[in-house]
Structures are given as C-alpha cells and as structure tokens.
Design a protein around this motif. Structure first.
Motif, PDB file in Angstrom:
ATOM      1  N   PRO A   1      80.331  57.901  80.461  1.00 54.34           N
ATOM      2  CA  PRO A   1      80.003  56.666  79.755  1.00 54.34           C
ATOM      3  C   PRO A   1      80.445  55.431  80.542  1.00 54.34           C
ATOM      4  O   PRO A   1      81.581  55.354  81.019  1.00 54.34           O
ATOM      5  N   VAL A   2      79.533  54.477  80.669  1.00 58.52           N
ATOM      6  CA  VAL A   2      79.800  53.237  81.403  1.00 58.52           C
ATOM      7  C   VAL A   2      79.177  52.081  80.630  1.00 58.52           C
ATOM      8  O   VAL A   2      78.063  52.193  80.116  1.00 58.52           O
TER       9      VAL A   2
ATOM     10  N   PHE B   1      74.851  49.821  77.905  1.00 58.51           N
ATOM     11  CA  PHE B   1      75.577  51.054  77.622  1.00 58.51           C
ATOM     12  C   PHE B   1      74.855  52.206  78.314  1.00 58.51           C
ATOM     13  O   PHE B   1      73.688  52.475  78.003  1.00 58.51           O
ATOM     14  N   LEU B   2      75.544  52.852  79.254  1.00 52.81           N
ATOM     15  CA  LEU B   2      74.958  53.910  80.067  1.00 52.81           C
ATOM     16  C   LEU B   2      75.697  55.221  79.876  1.00 52.81           C
ATOM     17  O   LEU B   2      76.906  55.227  79.645  1.00 52.81           O
ATOM     18  N   ARG B   3      74.978  56.299  79.980  1.00 51.87           N
ATOM     19  CA  ARG B   3      75.578  57.635  80.048  1.00 51.87           C
ATOM     20  C   ARG B   3      74.917  58.324  81.221  1.00 51.87           C
ATOM     21  O   ARG B   3      73.707  58.458  81.272  1.00 51.87           O
TER      22      ARG B   3
ATOM     23  N   GLU C   1      70.357  54.197  80.818  1.00 49.77           N
ATOM     24  CA  GLU C   1      70.612  53.243  79.741  1.00 49.77           C
ATOM     25  C   GLU C   1      70.343  53.899  78.391  1.00 49.77           C
ATOM     26  O   GLU C   1      69.273  54.449  78.149  1.00 49.77           O
ATOM     27  N   VAL C   2      71.335  53.798  77.517  1.00 47.29           N
ATOM     28  CA  VAL C   2      71.217  54.337  76.165  1.00 47.29           C
ATOM     29  C   VAL C   2      70.925  53.199  75.183  1.00 47.29           C
ATOM     30  O   VAL C   2      70.124  53.341  74.264  1.00 47.29           O
TER      31      VAL C   2
ATOM     32  N   ALA D   1      77.486  51.220  69.500  1.00 44.58           N
ATOM     33  CA  ALA D   1      76.892  51.467  70.811  1.00 44.58           C
ATOM     34  C   ALA D   1      77.829  52.322  71.672  1.00 44.58           C
ATOM     35  O   ALA D   1      77.370  53.225  72.386  1.00 44.58           O
ATOM     36  N   LEU D   2      79.127  52.059  71.604  1.00 45.12           N
ATOM     37  CA  LEU D   2      80.088  52.876  72.348  1.00 45.12           C
ATOM     38  C   LEU D   2      80.083  54.314  71.851  1.00 45.12           C
ATOM     39  O   LEU D   2      80.140  55.253  72.651  1.00 45.12           O
TER      40      LEU D   2
END
Length: 111
Positions: free
Chosen positions: A21-22, A78-80, A84-85, A100-101
């Motif tokens: 997660p970033v 928000f990336l996994r 991008e998520v 979102a987190l």
C-alpha cells in the motif's frame, strides 16, 4: 506527519513498481488547502503504519503530477502494488481518508 512536500519526485515507473500500500500526496507547502488537510491526513494514518506515504511537491513543470492527472491540491492517490485503487481531491474529513486507506491496507483497522 508534518514533513514538507518533497521537491524530489521518484519516476512514475518507480512508483508503478512499488509493492504494497502506497499513498502519493501531491501539493505544496504554501497551499492553504494542503495545510488544512494535514491534521485530517495525520489522523487517518494513525492506524495505517504499514502504508508508505510520499508527499510530492507539485506544480508547473512537475511531470509526476501530470502523469496522474493532478489538477487540484492536495490530491491523494491510493495505490496497491503500483495500481491506483482510489483518489481523493481536497479531502474534507479524516473518515473519507480512512476508508480509502482501508481499501489498500490489509493490516489497517476497520472503522
């Protein structure tokens, strides 16, 4: 969580290769919307210590923000695993940031 936005941005390819997660946060230190969002972001991150947060200075000539289509600050991507998520533009409360987190962080706590 009060660190400044970094003028040194990684390449887009580097971000796309990041695992886990970033959150990439685009803004500037002088932006009033960015300053107002900092306590909300800090509160949301309290239960998400495993999420990498990159605070990137954005503006004219900054390619990374353009590659993500950033138009307003702050914008949180928000990336996994480099995908991008979700994204938030000018978040107004910590609950939306927490949601979102939770969407990218398997180790975070649910609301």
């Amino acid at each position: 969580m009060t660190q400044a936005y970094s003028p040194d941005a990684p390449d887009r390819d580097e971000i796309d290769r990041m695992s886990g997660p970033v959150v990439v946060e685009f803004g500037t230190d002088w932006c009033g919307h960015c300053q107002a969002a900092q306590p909300l972001i800090a509160d949301a991150f309290d239960d998400h210590h495993s999420v990498t947060r990159l605070k990137i200075e954005d503006g004219k000539g900054r390619r990374l923000g353009r590659s993500f289509g950033v138009k307003l600050w702050p914008t949180l991507i928000f990336l996994r695993d480099g995908e991008e998520v979700s994204r938030l533009v000018r978040p107004r409360d910590s609950a939306e940031i927490k949601r979102a987190l939770n969407g990218i962080d398997r180790h975070g706590q649910e609301d």
